[in-house]
Design a protein around this motif. Structure first.
Motif, PDB file in Angstrom:
ATOM      1  N   PHE A  42       0.828  -1.204   0.000  1.00 28.67           N
ATOM      2  CA  PHE A  42       0.000   0.000   0.000  1.00 28.67           C
ATOM      3  C   PHE A  42       0.868   1.262   0.000  1.00 28.67           C
ATOM      4  N   ASP A  43       2.105   1.144   0.468  1.00 30.77           N
ATOM      5  CA  ASP A  43       3.037   2.279   0.465  1.00 30.77           C
ATOM      6  C   ASP A  43       3.323   2.779  -0.959  1.00 30.77           C
ATOM      7  N   ASP A  44       3.076   1.941  -1.945  1.00 34.32           N
ATOM      8  CA  ASP A  44       3.290   2.331  -3.345  1.00 34.32           C
ATOM      9  C   ASP A  44       2.212   3.288  -3.851  1.00 34.32           C
ATOM     10  N   PHE A  45       1.225   3.567  -3.005  1.00 35.92           N
ATOM     11  CA  PHE A  45       0.107   4.427  -3.389  1.00 35.92           C
ATOM     12  C   PHE A  45      -0.073   5.544  -2.357  1.00 35.92           C
ATOM     13  N   PRO A  46       0.927   6.420  -2.216  1.00 31.53           N
ATOM     14  CA  PRO A  46       0.883   7.450  -1.165  1.00 31.53           C
ATOM     15  C   PRO A  46      -0.245   8.466  -1.353  1.00 31.53           C
ATOM     16  N   GLU A  47      -0.801   8.541  -2.548  1.00 32.29           N
ATOM     17  CA  GLU A  47      -1.880   9.495  -2.792  1.00 32.29           C
ATOM     18  C   GLU A  47      -3.198   9.073  -2.141  1.00 32.29           C
ATOM     19  N   ILE A  48      -3.273   7.815  -1.694  1.00 34.72           N
ATOM     20  CA  ILE A  48      -4.477   7.341  -1.006  1.00 34.72           C
ATOM     21  C   ILE A  48      -4.179   7.282   0.481  1.00 34.72           C
ATOM     22  N   ASP A  49      -4.944   8.015   1.234  1.00 35.10           N
ATOM     23  CA  ASP A  49      -4.793   8.063   2.682  1.00 35.10           C
ATOM     24  C   ASP A  49      -5.364   6.787   3.299  1.00 35.10           C
ATOM     25  N   VAL A  50      -4.612   6.144   4.191  1.00 34.71           N
ATOM     26  CA  VAL A  50      -5.063   4.893   4.794  1.00 34.71           C
ATOM     27  C   VAL A  50      -6.354   5.097   5.589  1.00 34.71           C
ATOM     28  N   ALA A  51      -6.528   6.249   6.216  1.00 29.39           N
ATOM     29  CA  ALA A  51      -7.760   6.507   6.968  1.00 29.39           C
ATOM     30  C   ALA A  51      -8.963   6.547   6.024  1.00 29.39           C
ATOM     31  N   SER A  52      -8.808   7.194   4.893  1.00 30.15           N
ATOM     32  CA  SER A  52      -9.873   7.252   3.901  1.00 30.15           C
ATOM     33  C   SER A  52     -10.143   5.865   3.315  1.00 30.15           C
ATOM     34  N   ALA A  53      -9.088   5.122   3.026  1.00 27.85           N
ATOM     35  CA  ALA A  53      -9.234   3.772   2.482  1.00 27.85           C
ATOM     36  C   ALA A  53      -9.850   2.832   3.498  1.00 27.85           C
ATOM     37  N   SER A  54      -9.698   3.152   4.778  1.00 25.69           N
ATOM     38  CA  SER A  54     -10.306   2.348   5.830  1.00 25.69           C
ATOM     39  C   SER A  54     -11.802   2.642   5.978  1.00 25.69           C
ATOM     40  N   GLU A  55     -12.208   3.818   5.554  1.00 24.64           N
ATOM     41  CA  GLU A  55     -13.621   4.203   5.648  1.00 24.64           C
ATOM     42  C   GLU A  55     -14.460   3.608   4.526  1.00 24.64           C
ATOM     43  N   GLN A  56     -13.841   3.388   3.352  1.00 24.79           N
ATOM     44  CA  GLN A  56     -14.552   2.794   2.226  1.00 24.79           C
ATOM     45  C   GLN A  56     -13.540   2.264   1.220  1.00 24.79           C
ATOM     46  N   LEU A  57     -13.969   1.294   0.440  1.00 19.98           N
ATOM     47  CA  LEU A  57     -13.101   0.730  -0.593  1.00 19.98           C
ATOM     48  C   LEU A  57     -12.633   1.806  -1.562  1.00 19.98           C
ATOM     49  N   HIS A  58     -11.426   1.634  -2.051  1.00 17.35           N
ATOM     50  CA  HIS A  58     -10.865   2.486  -3.096  1.00 17.35           C
ATOM     51  C   HIS A  58     -10.318   1.559  -4.182  1.00 17.35           C
ATOM     52  N   ALA A  59     -10.309   2.034  -5.409  1.00 15.85           N
ATOM     53  CA  ALA A  59      -9.737   1.253  -6.505  1.00 15.85           C
ATOM     54  C   ALA A  59      -9.371   2.174  -7.655  1.00 15.85           C
ATOM     55  N   TYR A  60      -8.342   1.773  -8.382  1.00 12.85           N
ATOM     56  CA  TYR A  60      -7.952   2.430  -9.627  1.00 12.85           C
ATOM     57  C   TYR A  60      -8.294   1.491 -10.768  1.00 12.85           C
ATOM     58  N   ASP A  61      -8.862   2.052 -11.838  1.00 12.19           N
ATOM     59  CA  ASP A  61      -9.040   1.242 -13.037  1.00 12.19           C
ATOM     60  C   ASP A  61      -7.771   1.314 -13.879  1.00 12.19           C
ATOM     61  N   ASP A  62      -7.792   0.668 -15.022  1.00 16.44           N
ATOM     62  CA  ASP A  62      -6.595   0.602 -15.870  1.00 16.44           C
ATOM     63  C   ASP A  62      -6.239   1.927 -16.530  1.00 16.44           C
ATOM     64  N   LYS A  63      -7.108   2.907 -16.411  1.00 17.42           N
ATOM     65  CA  LYS A  63      -6.830   4.245 -16.943  1.00 17.42           C
ATOM     66  C   LYS A  63      -6.398   5.220 -15.845  1.00 17.42           C
ATOM     67  N   GLY A  64      -6.309   4.734 -14.603  1.00 17.92           N
ATOM     68  CA  GLY A  64      -5.901   5.575 -13.490  1.00 17.92           C
ATOM     69  C   GLY A  64      -7.034   6.322 -12.812  1.00 17.92           C
ATOM     70  N   GLN A  65      -8.276   6.032 -13.194  1.00 15.80           N
ATOM     71  CA  GLN A  65      -9.442   6.665 -12.579  1.00 15.80           C
ATOM     72  C   GLN A  65      -9.674   6.049 -11.196  1.00 15.80           C
ATOM     73  N   LEU A  66      -9.839   6.895 -10.176  1.00 13.75           N
ATOM     74  CA  LEU A  66     -10.081   6.426  -8.819  1.00 13.75           C
ATOM     75  C   LEU A  66     -11.578   6.283  -8.574  1.00 13.75           C
ATOM     76  N   TYR A  67     -11.961   5.165  -7.969  1.00 13.57           N
ATOM     77  CA  TYR A  67     -13.343   4.902  -7.580  1.00 13.57           C
ATOM     78  C   TYR A  67     -13.372   4.590  -6.089  1.00 13.57           C
ATOM     79  N   THR A  68     -14.518   4.829  -5.459  1.00 14.68           N
ATOM     80  CA  THR A  68     -14.661   4.547  -4.036  1.00 14.68           C
ATOM     81  C   THR A  68     -15.997   3.865  -3.767  1.00 14.68           C
ATOM     82  N   GLY A  69     -16.078   3.258  -2.591  1.00 18.62           N
ATOM     83  CA  GLY A  69     -17.332   2.695  -2.104  1.00 18.62           C
ATOM     84  C   GLY A  69     -17.932   1.628  -2.998  1.00 18.62           C
ATOM     85  N   LEU A  70     -19.250   1.690  -3.141  1.00 17.48           N
ATOM     86  CA  LEU A  70     -19.961   0.693  -3.930  1.00 17.48           C
ATOM     87  C   LEU A  70     -19.628   0.759  -5.418  1.00 17.48           C
ATOM     88  N   ASP A  71     -19.111   1.887  -5.876  1.00 15.97           N
ATOM     89  CA  ASP A  71     -18.647   1.942  -7.262  1.00 15.97           C
ATOM     90  C   ASP A  71     -17.526   0.925  -7.474  1.00 15.97           C
TER      91      ASP A  71
END
Length: 128
Positions: A42-71
């Motif tokens: 997870f250290d390879d992704f410093p732009e994502i805060d662990v506290a925020s990632a702990s509150e809801q799922l996060h993911a990057y698609d193959d184009k670098g678009q960030l999604y959260t939660g149920l998305d």
């Protein structure tokens, strides 16, 4: 097949791990990469805060678009051909309620895990 989604999840949550196991069983083309938010990877992704990632799922698609939660959940299951399992959560009339419910679940996931699995947390649950 190249990675279509890099999904960040909590491997100390028994219910989260069960969901990721089920997802990976369906991911026959290895299109989804799972990253535990409490791991060194997870250290390879410093732009994502662990506290925020702990509150809801996060993911990057193959184009670098960030999604959260149920998305994230919907996209992941759609990639493995089972998007219908969560498709209703993205319907315009249900989306606000489903998002609200998901955030409540995520906030109390350890307690809910305890009720449903008998374990609130695990040191490092295994996906495989």
């Amino acid at each position: 097949m190249p990675t279509k989604l890099t999904l960040f999840f909590d491997a100390t949550c028994p219910l989260c791990v069960r969901e990721m196991r089920a997802l990976k069983r369906q991911d026959h083309s290895n299109a989804i990469v799972l990253v535990d938010i409490f791991s060194d990877r997870f250290d390879d992704f410093p732009e994502i805060d662990v506290a925020s990632a702990s509150e809801q799922l996060h993911a990057y698609d193959d184009k670098g678009q960030l999604y959260t939660g149920l998305d994230v959940t919907y996209r992941a299951w759609r990639i493995v051909g089972k998007g219908y399992l969560y498709g209703f959560t993205r319907w315009p009339l249900l989306r606000p309620f489903c998002d609200w419910l998901y955030l409540r679940f995520a906030k109390h996931r350890y307690r809910i895990s305890g009720w449903l699995t008998g374990r609130r947390r695990c040191d490092q649950c295994r996906i495989d």
